[in-house]
Design a protein around this motif. Structure first.
Motif, short mmCIF file in Angstrom:
data_model
loop_
_atom_site.label_atom_id
_atom_site.label_comp_id
_atom_site.label_asym_id
_atom_site.label_seq_id
_atom_site.Cartn_x
_atom_site.Cartn_y
_atom_site.Cartn_z
N VAL A 256 3.60 102.42 4.16
CA VAL A 256 3.95 102.61 5.56
C VAL A 256 4.31 104.07 5.77
N GLY A 257 3.96 104.59 6.92
CA GLY A 257 4.31 105.97 7.23
C GLY A 257 5.80 106.11 7.42
N GLY A 258 6.41 107.10 6.77
CA GLY A 258 7.84 107.30 6.91
C GLY A 258 8.65 106.48 5.92
N GLU A 259 9.94 106.44 6.13
CA GLU A 259 10.87 105.79 5.22
C GLU A 259 10.93 104.29 5.47
N ILE A 260 11.09 103.51 4.41
CA ILE A 260 11.15 102.05 4.57
C ILE A 260 12.56 101.50 4.40
N SER A 261 13.51 102.38 4.07
CA SER A 261 14.86 101.88 3.80
C SER A 261 15.47 101.20 5.02
N SER A 262 15.12 101.65 6.23
CA SER A 262 15.68 101.02 7.43
C SER A 262 15.16 99.59 7.57
N TYR A 263 13.89 99.37 7.20
CA TYR A 263 13.34 98.01 7.24
C TYR A 263 14.09 97.11 6.25
N ILE A 264 14.32 97.63 5.06
CA ILE A 264 14.98 96.83 4.03
C ILE A 264 16.42 96.52 4.43
N LYS A 265 17.10 97.49 5.03
CA LYS A 265 18.48 97.25 5.47
C LYS A 265 18.53 96.10 6.48
N LYS A 266 17.52 96.02 7.34
CA LYS A 266 17.49 94.93 8.33
C LYS A 266 17.22 93.60 7.64
N LEU A 267 16.37 93.59 6.62
CA LEU A 267 16.14 92.36 5.86
C LEU A 267 17.39 91.95 5.08
N GLU A 268 18.16 92.94 4.62
CA GLU A 268 19.43 92.62 3.98
C GLU A 268 20.41 92.02 4.98
N ARG A 269 20.42 92.58 6.17
CA ARG A 269 21.37 92.12 7.19
C ARG A 269 21.16 90.66 7.55
N ILE A 270 19.89 90.22 7.59
CA ILE A 270 19.62 88.82 7.94
C ILE A 270 19.54 87.93 6.69
N GLU A 271 19.91 88.50 5.54
CA GLU A 271 20.12 87.77 4.30
C GLU A 271 18.85 87.18 3.70
N LEU A 272 17.72 87.82 3.94
CA LEU A 272 16.51 87.45 3.23
C LEU A 272 16.36 88.25 1.95
N VAL A 273 16.93 89.45 1.94
CA VAL A 273 16.85 90.35 0.79
C VAL A 273 18.27 90.77 0.41
N THR A 274 18.48 90.99 -0.87
CA THR A 274 19.76 91.55 -1.31
C THR A 274 19.51 92.63 -2.35
N ARG A 275 20.39 93.59 -2.41
CA ARG A 275 20.32 94.63 -3.44
C ARG A 275 21.21 94.19 -4.59
N GLU A 276 20.60 93.91 -5.71
CA GLU A 276 21.31 93.41 -6.87
C GLU A 276 21.62 94.55 -7.82
N VAL A 277 22.84 94.58 -8.33
CA VAL A 277 23.22 95.59 -9.34
C VAL A 277 23.72 94.85 -10.57
N PRO A 278 23.72 95.50 -11.73
CA PRO A 278 24.30 94.86 -12.92
C PRO A 278 25.72 94.40 -12.63
N VAL A 279 26.09 93.25 -13.16
CA VAL A 279 27.36 92.63 -12.77
C VAL A 279 28.56 93.50 -13.09
N THR A 280 28.45 94.38 -14.07
CA THR A 280 29.57 95.25 -14.43
C THR A 280 29.62 96.50 -13.58
N GLU A 281 28.62 96.72 -12.73
CA GLU A 281 28.54 97.94 -11.93
C GLU A 281 29.13 97.71 -10.53
N SER A 282 29.47 98.80 -9.86
CA SER A 282 29.92 98.71 -8.46
C SER A 282 28.71 98.58 -7.55
N VAL A 283 28.93 98.19 -6.31
CA VAL A 283 27.82 98.00 -5.38
C VAL A 283 27.08 99.30 -5.10
N ARG A 284 27.70 100.43 -5.38
CA ARG A 284 27.07 101.73 -5.13
C ARG A 284 26.24 102.22 -6.31
N SER A 285 26.14 101.42 -7.33
CA SER A 285 25.40 101.82 -8.53
C SER A 285 23.96 102.22 -8.18
#
Length: 431
Positions: A256-285
């Motif tokens: 897609v032309g341009g950045e896709i992070s805004s699309y993914i953030k919207k999919l996260e917001r409606i709970e279809l997608v989640t950003r998973e990090v190692p369980v010992t890491e903080s959410v900002r990992s």
């Protein structure tokens, strides 16, 4: 009856909260939201069952004011004397229970409706009116609750209705093995769960051949509740379902032309997608990766979307082997639920670093590491040895190991490890 019973599994707290608000001596503005098919409407209808002081209205895309008046007038004839505006209608319904389902349709039809309802709320603060607004668009309803909304600070309660847990499927009478297969398809969404008749693969392959099957366009409906243009969102979801889990991998696939992070953030917001990090890491990992968190959506992009042409021809079937392979990650989620229940850990998830990955890591008073194999005749000694090496390579120490499998080639009591096969899972599942 089965569907209605399933809706209310593990909903006691939500129902109790609604009943308390409905029976309070003061004005109430209650916001209820959650994804489609999750059981919001059934929950509120159960809460008002037997009451004669309520109006339930299901909104549509157009003419909501006129249609609401017609619905209200059938229950309370005096409403015919009200002017046809929301303030007048709600004035005539003072001290009543007023429920507006799919409230986002009112917002879409009239952009000033939130300001109108702000005035209604302010005018009714000294009444016993109960105003309950329901919505399936998570993004719209969260905007209704946000500080930018005219209704901000005016709600007296809000309920976000989520999915059921895996163990709640026992109330439908499934065996644990069949429940794993059905959970991989439906997740914890009651409407999908109650459509299935076991054995699952027989049912789903019959369903795929039906020309009127809901499977063909259900995800399109889900996405259109949130977005006007859904093509890019579908391609992002398809990429993630194929194992492309980083922003770079997803971007390369979608093109897609341009950045896709805004699309993914919207999919996260409606709970279809989640950003998973190692369980010992903080959410900002920086080690985060994206996964589809909704089982039905994952199933759809794995089996339905890429095979639409074959499905249209009536020639596509999901094989036992394909589905067993898909269930690997679903089984891991179930195993994590088991560890959370069994060991009372505070946090549970996946752990990884570079090429080393542990399926289950539980953190709390007891530290647990687990490996999951949705396979028969698994050699527990081999799996345990490999798991111990992984823990050592990651520099961790654990108190307990757990190996999960459909069945083991040999099973014996181990001092430092628990072996959990389908029979053990069944005992937990049914408890």
């Amino acid at each position: 009856m089965i569907f209605m019973n399933m809706i209310f599994v593990d909903r006691e707290k939500e129902l109790q909260t609604l009943m308390q608000r409905l029976n309070s001596p003061t004005f109430e503005l209650v916001i209820v939201y959650g994804r489609r098919r999750i059981g919001k409407t059934s929950l509120i209808l159960r809460a008002i069952s037997g009451r004669n002081d309520s109006v339930y209205y299901y909104a549509t895309e157009r003419n909501n004011l006129e249609r609401f008046r017609e619905v209200a007038q059938r229950k309370f004839p005096e409403v015919r004397y009200a002017r046809e505006d929301w303030e007048s209608l709600l004035h005539f319904l003072r001290d009543k229970v007023v429920i507006i389902d799919e409230f986002p349709y009112l917002i879409e039809e009239d952009k000033s409706i939130l300001s109108t309802f702000q005035r209604i709320v302010d005018e009714n603060r000294d009444s016993r009116t109960k105003l309950i607004l329901l919505g399936s668009s998570i993004s719209v309803m969260e905007d209704v609750l946000s500080y930018r909304s005219p209704l901000y600070g005016r709600r007296t309660a809000s309920l976000k209705v989520g999915e059921l847990k895996f163990r709640d499927l026992r109330h439908l009478g499934f065996s644990v093995e069949e429940a794993v297969k059905i959970y991989g398809f439906a997740g914890g969404v009651p409407m999908y769960l109650t459509r299935v008749t076991p054995p699952f693969l027989d049912w789903v392959n019959r369903e795929l051949k039906r020309v009127d099957s809901f499977l063909r366009d259900e995800v399109d409906f889900l996405l259109r509740y949130e977005f006007r243009e859904i093509g890019t969102y579908k391609e992002i979801l398809r990429a993630i379902s194929m194992g492309k889990n980083t922003l770079a991998e997803i971007r390369d696939y979608v093109k897609v032309g341009g950045e896709i992070s805004s699309y993914i953030k919207k999919l996260e917001r409606i709970e279809l997608v989640t950003r998973e990090v190692p369980v010992t890491e903080s959410v900002r990992s920086k080690m985060g990766r994206y996964v589809i968190r909704d089982n039905f959506t994952n199933f759809w992009f794995r089996f339905v979307y890429p095979n639409l042409s074959l499905i249209e021809e009536g020639t596509y079937e999901i094989t036992e082997g394909e589905y067993a392979n898909y269930l690997g990650h679903v089984f891991e989620r179930i195993c994590r639920e088991y560890v959370r229940d069994r060991y009372r850990v505070k946090k549970v998830g996946r752990q990884w670093w570079k090429d080393v990955e542990i399926d289950v890591m539980g953190l709390g008073n007891v530290k647990v590491a687990g490996e999951c194999k949705w396979s028969e005749d698994v050699n527990p000694h081999s799996v345990l040895a490999n798991l111990e090496r992984k823990v050592e390579r990651l520099g961790h120490t654990v108190d307990r190991y757990v190996v999960f499998a459909r069945s083991f080639s040999t099973k014996e009591k181990m001092e430092k490890a628990e072996l959990v096969d389908i029979n053990d899972l069944n005992s937990w599942f049914m408890s």
